[in-house]
Scaffold this active site. Structure first.
Site, PDB file in Angstrom:
ATOM      1  N   GLY A 170       0.782  -1.224   0.000  1.00  0.00           N
ATOM      2  CA  GLY A 170       0.000   0.000   0.000  1.00  0.00           C
ATOM      3  C   GLY A 170       0.812   1.270   0.000  1.00  0.00           C
ATOM      4  N   HIS A 241       2.238   7.843  -2.374  1.00  0.00           N
ATOM      5  CA  HIS A 241       2.159   6.457  -2.812  1.00  0.00           C
ATOM      6  C   HIS A 241       0.780   5.838  -2.555  1.00  0.00           C
ATOM      7  CE1 HIS A 241       6.452   6.690  -3.434  1.00  0.00           C
ATOM      8  NE2 HIS A 241       6.642   6.979  -2.167  1.00  0.00           N
ATOM      9  N   GLU A 281       0.340  -6.315  -9.200  1.00  0.00           N
ATOM     10  CA  GLU A 281       0.632  -4.921  -9.522  1.00  0.00           C
ATOM     11  C   GLU A 281       1.976  -4.781 -10.229  1.00  0.00           C
ATOM     12  OE1 GLU A 281      -0.459  -2.067  -6.731  1.00  0.00           O
ATOM     13  OE2 GLU A 281      -2.179  -3.210  -6.017  1.00  0.00           O
ATOM     14  N   ARG A 297      -6.394  -9.581  -1.408  1.00  0.00           N
ATOM     15  CA  ARG A 297      -7.667  -9.114  -0.849  1.00  0.00           C
ATOM     16  C   ARG A 297      -8.452  -8.388  -1.933  1.00  0.00           C
ATOM     17  NH1 ARG A 297      -6.408  -3.758  -0.818  1.00  0.00           N
ATOM     18  NH2 ARG A 297      -4.294  -3.162  -0.191  1.00  0.00           N
TER      19      ARG A 297
END
Length: 459
Positions: A170, A241, A281, A297
């Site tokens: 994250g 970010h 990602e 998730r």
């Protein structure tokens, strides 16, 4: 081996806010009883109101409520739930929590704990993807410890580089280093941040690509060997970010690059033995691709894919958790048009995106054709500083990107939010939507770095 079918008639939602409400709604449509666990300040939230049952789990302090497994497990068992949906954030990617659920006879709605542990360790995930032929950025094959090792590895990798938490994700706590003198201070700061955010101070180094796009691929997999992708989402507009705007398809992304991204994601999910909903990602520079991480998730931005494909991702999560097959195949995935999501956060962009809070005296989401708003806000609700600042997600669809952008600008302009002390990111989002660079699809992850932002007065 086929997954064992398991009956689920009650789901305990171990989360809060709009994602808790999203899961409750999916359960209602499937005829499943929903139970929401809530902390003291969340006693009157939209998710609590909508759930069939709500159970208090603890005080405002997340470490004694949403992040406290004993309270969550006790509440889930007391409510008669067979499954626990963790939403995103909190314990959603914690393999230990998933294991505790299993030990107590509860189905964790997500991948197996061992898969979560492997993909959640960014170093192990990088290594696995590299071994199956997916490109990764130059970096360390193991967590790096000690000043000497950091200096030696940095010399090998080259500057600029980024220091990341091995156990995190994250974008939290990452340190970009462009100057050798900043290397050791950045390393120490990254370790402290990793310990604070994830309880694990291991970090690794990775070459930092400048002027790149952040693109992720949504995957779905069941326990019967089916692994599907549902296209990509461009998430390049970020602050600290953290994503602000997401869209599908990636604007101007060459079809050959989109196809490779999807193939890499499916390959990775198969290799990991993944089940449920997740994302892989990547960074994209021209036709170059590099894997950066996997998220085990449902994502905040999952509605973008739902709107473009017509697939209810939370419903599919629950089906997979029950041991069922996915309700469709790859040939059935036919994304249409352009879908865009803007995150409306209770933050003040003019003050470095510091969270803001207070009572919502006015809260009137937009409407109209092809506009969806996922939110837990309502007039009279209190925006508490105890948790994440996400207040609402505005999602629109259009037959092409220009129409979708125009629709989003109209929708955000309609959104009325007011309350003493409450500021939002809406003015900044509108500023971005009107920027020719964004309209041209030319934004990279550094788009907002050092950029003047508009004042964020109450809307």
């Amino acid at each position: 081996m086929s997954a064992r079918r398991r009956s689920i008639d009650t789901v305990f939602v171990a989360n809060r806010g709009e994602i808790a409400l999203r899961v409750v709604r999916a359960c209602k449509e499937m005829g499943i009883r929903s139970v929401v666990g809530y902390s003291v300040p969340d006693a009157d939230t939209a998710a609590v109101r909508a759930a069939d049952t709500a159970v208090r789990i603890g005080p405002a302090d997340g470490r004694r409520s949403y992040l406290y497994p004993p309270a969550l497990i006790e509440a889930a068992l007391r409510s008669g739930a067979q499954a626990v949906h963790p939403g995103y954030g909190f314990l959603a990617e914690d393999p230990e929590f998933a294991e505790i659920c299993a030990q107590n006879g509860l189905i964790f709605v997500g991948p197996e704990p061992a898969v979560m542990a492997m993909l959640g360790d960014k170093v192990l995930a990088r290594r696995m993807m590299s071994e199956i032929g997916v490109p990764v950025l130059p970096g360390t094959a193991e967590p790096v410890a000690g000043d000497r090792a950091v200096l030696d590895e940095a010399a090998r990798i080259g500057l600029p580089l980024i220091i990341k938490a091995a156990a995190g994700g994250g974008g939290r706590g990452m340190q970009v280093v462009t100057d050798r003198d900043a290397l050791l201070p950045g390393y120490r700061t990254a370790r402290v941040s990793a310990r604070e955010y994830f309880g694990d101070d291991r970090v690794y180094l990775e070459r930092y690509w400048e002027q790149v796009r952040h693109v992720e691929v949504q995957v779905l997999a069941d326990g019967h060997g089916t692994v599907l992708h549902l296209g990509e989402r461009d998430c390049s507009v970020q602050r600290r970010h953290q994503k602000l705007i997401e869209e599908t398809p990636g604007p101007g992304l060459p079809p050959s690059v989109a196809e490779r991204l999807a193939e890499y994601a499916v390959r990775g999910a198969r290799a990991a033995g993944y089940t449920g909903a997740g994302t892989f990602e990547f960074l994209v520079a021209g036709d170059e691709i590099a894997f950066i991480e996997a998220n085990c998730r449902i994502q905040v931005e999952h509605p973008v894919t739902e709107v473009a494909t017509g697939v209810d991702l939370v419903r599919e999560q629950l089906l997979v958790a029950a041991g069922e097959r996915l309700s469709f195949g790859q040939a059935d995935v036919r994304p249409r048009g352009t879908a865009i999501e803007c995150r409306v956060n209770a933050e003040d962009p003019e003050r470095g995106f510091v969270p803001s809070g207070g009572r919502l005296d006015e809260f009137a989401p937009p409407g109209g054709p092809f506009v969806r708003v996922d939110t837990h806000g309502y007039p009279g609700a209190t925006v508490t500083p105890d948790y994440d600042s996400l207040l609402a997600k505005v999602i629109v669809w259009g037959p092409d990107r220009d129409q979708a952008l125009n629709r989003m600008e109209r929708a955000l302009g309609e959104f009325r939010i007011a309350g003493a002390g409450v500021r939002t990111t809406i003015p900044l989002l509108l500023d971005v939507l009107r920027d020719p660079r964004f309209r041209a699809g030319a934004c990279t992850t550094s788009y907002l770095d050092g950029r003047d932002v508009v004042g964020a007065s109450p809307n």
